[in-house]
Design an enzyme around this catalytic site. Structure first.
Site, PDB file in Angstrom:
ATOM      1  N   ASP A  50       0.835  -1.203   0.000  1.00 51.91           N
ATOM      2  CA  ASP A  50       0.000   0.000   0.000  1.00 51.91           C
ATOM      3  C   ASP A  50       0.871   1.254   0.000  1.00 51.91           C
ATOM      4  OD1 ASP A  50      -2.317  -1.530   0.106  1.00 51.91           O
ATOM      5  OD2 ASP A  50      -2.202  -1.690   2.291  1.00 51.91           O
ATOM      6  N   ARG A  55       2.747   6.306  -2.440  1.00 55.74           N
ATOM      7  CA  ARG A  55       3.867   7.132  -2.953  1.00 55.74           C
ATOM      8  C   ARG A  55       3.721   7.394  -4.453  1.00 55.74           C
ATOM      9  NH1 ARG A  55       6.434   4.581   1.130  1.00 55.74           N
ATOM     10  NH2 ARG A  55       6.833   2.697  -0.065  1.00 55.74           N
ATOM     11  N   ASN A 125      -5.354   8.602   2.373  1.00 58.07           N
ATOM     12  CA  ASN A 125      -5.722   7.980   3.648  1.00 58.07           C
ATOM     13  C   ASN A 125      -6.090   9.002   4.718  1.00 58.07           C
ATOM     14  OD1 ASN A 125      -5.404   5.260   3.077  1.00 58.07           O
ATOM     15  ND2 ASN A 125      -3.298   5.147   3.828  1.00 58.07           N
ATOM     16  N   GLU A 126      -5.100   9.859   5.045  1.00 55.06           N
ATOM     17  CA  GLU A 126      -5.331  10.730   6.184  1.00 55.06           C
ATOM     18  C   GLU A 126      -4.333  11.869   6.310  1.00 55.06           C
ATOM     19  OE1 GLU A 126      -2.285   8.695   6.708  1.00 55.06           O
ATOM     20  OE2 GLU A 126      -3.671   7.252   7.499  1.00 55.06           O
ATOM     21  N   ASN A 168      -5.963   5.201  11.228  1.00 55.49           N
ATOM     22  CA  ASN A 168      -7.214   5.434  11.947  1.00 55.49           C
ATOM     23  C   ASN A 168      -7.650   4.208  12.751  1.00 55.49           C
ATOM     24  OD1 ASN A 168     -10.046   6.688  12.265  1.00 55.49           O
ATOM     25  ND2 ASN A 168     -10.470   4.795  11.157  1.00 55.49           N
TER      26      ASN A 168
END
Ligand code: NAP
Length: 282
Positions: A50, A55, A125-126, A168
């Site tokens: 992932d 990246r 993602n975050e 998360n």
């Protein structure tokens, strides 16, 4: 017609081997396969974990073409297949026969401001806002301009549905079906005492009309660190971080049998069956 495929791979031997096989197979169908991204690129193949996909998406500036991920890494939550020749043939057949779906995942749009500049970034993602060098972070949190709390603790994670299974989840947040368009704010080691009072669990907001604003309170100089999809960002004297759902999306090519909750089961809950494996080895 677009006939270019961009291929990005980590340095593992297995990834390099798969890269060679895929390049050869797609070339036989008339595709030009290379590391370059051009305006003729119709697909990006990411080989690795992932982290490699995250990246590659950032390096290519979140292009408007689908990504297909092949897992030679550890978890491979984004990946559709393993590095196996039969699976590669299945993927190529499905691609050539248009037997796939495109999953569009909205990104987070993030504005990082100090008194002079504002820098825009995007996350799959975050966004993590945390204390630098083990300092407690003190963060004023606003939702649509309304004050919510002064968070004190290690930091806050602002996660997309896509990122809900990543940092998360490790921080106690909930796994969210990626068809739901939400933003989840998850505290990392919140302090909840007479001195400081913070939410101790995640809060979930509709992604479409929520703007999250985080204003750090500084007890020490530059004690705030920003991390976007695992990449640390060093900015001086950040005064405000604003985030909302972006209109940009990242596209993932999914094969026919993709199902989100089955993926969650396979990657998080399925236990390794030693007995079954013993039986198979006889
Ligand atoms: P990394 O080593 O590339 O990733 C850490 C782990 O998170 C890896 O196992 C990775 O899968 C997995 N991962 C990434 N995105 C995921 C997703 N959407 N769903 C499920 N698992 C996912 O670490 P990094 O370079 O520091 O940061 C990349 C991402 O890792 C960040 O966006 C963050 O979400 C996550 N992370 C997690 C923690 C934690 O859980 N405590 C801490 C820091 C960062 P692969 O093995 O296939 O690469």
């Amino acid at each position: 017609m677009k006939k270019n495929i961009t291929i990005r791979s980590n340095r593992l031997d297995i990834s390099q081997k798969i890269k060679t096989i895929i390049t050869k197979k797609f070339s036989e169908y008339g595709y030009n396969v290379s590391e370059e991204f051009t305006d003729k690129t119709s697909l990006v193949i990411s080989i690795g974990g992932d982290g490699s996909f995250l990246r590659a998406a950032r390096e290519l500036d979140f292009p408007d073409v689908p990504f297909f991920c092949i897992n030679t890494g550890h978890l491979g939550f984004f990946a559709e297949i393993l590095p196996d020749e039969k699976e590669i043939d299945y993927f190529i057949d499905s691609y050539m026969n248009n037997e796939f779906e495109i999953n569009e995942l909205p990104l987070l749009e993030i504005d990082i401001e100090n008194s002079v500049h504002s820098v825009r970034d995007y996350a799959i993602n975050e966004l993590v806002v945390r204390g630098n060098r083990s300092r407690t972070a003190h963060l004023n949190l606003f939702v649509n301009g309304n004050f919510m709390e002064t968070f004190s603790g290690d930091g806050l994670i602002l996660s997309t549905s896509t990122g809900s299974t990543a940092y998360n989840y490790s921080a106690g947040g909930s796994i969210v079906d990626n068809r739901l368009k939400i933003m989840q704010i998850t505290p990392i080691s919140p302090i909840s005492s007479n001195a400081f009072r913070s939410f101790t669990s995640s809060i979930i907001l509709p992604a479409e009309d929520s703007e999250i604003s985080i204003n750090p309170e500084y007890k020490f100089d530059n004690s705030i660190l920003i991390v976007i999809d695992g990449e640390e960002k060093k900015y001086q004297n950040i005064s405000k971080i604003k985030s909302r759902q972006a209109s940009k999306r990242i596209k993932l090519l999914r094969l026919r049998d993709y199902e989100f909750w089955n993926r969650v089961y396979m990657k998080f809950l399925k236990t390794y069956d030693y007995k079954e494996n013993e039986r198979k080895s006889f």
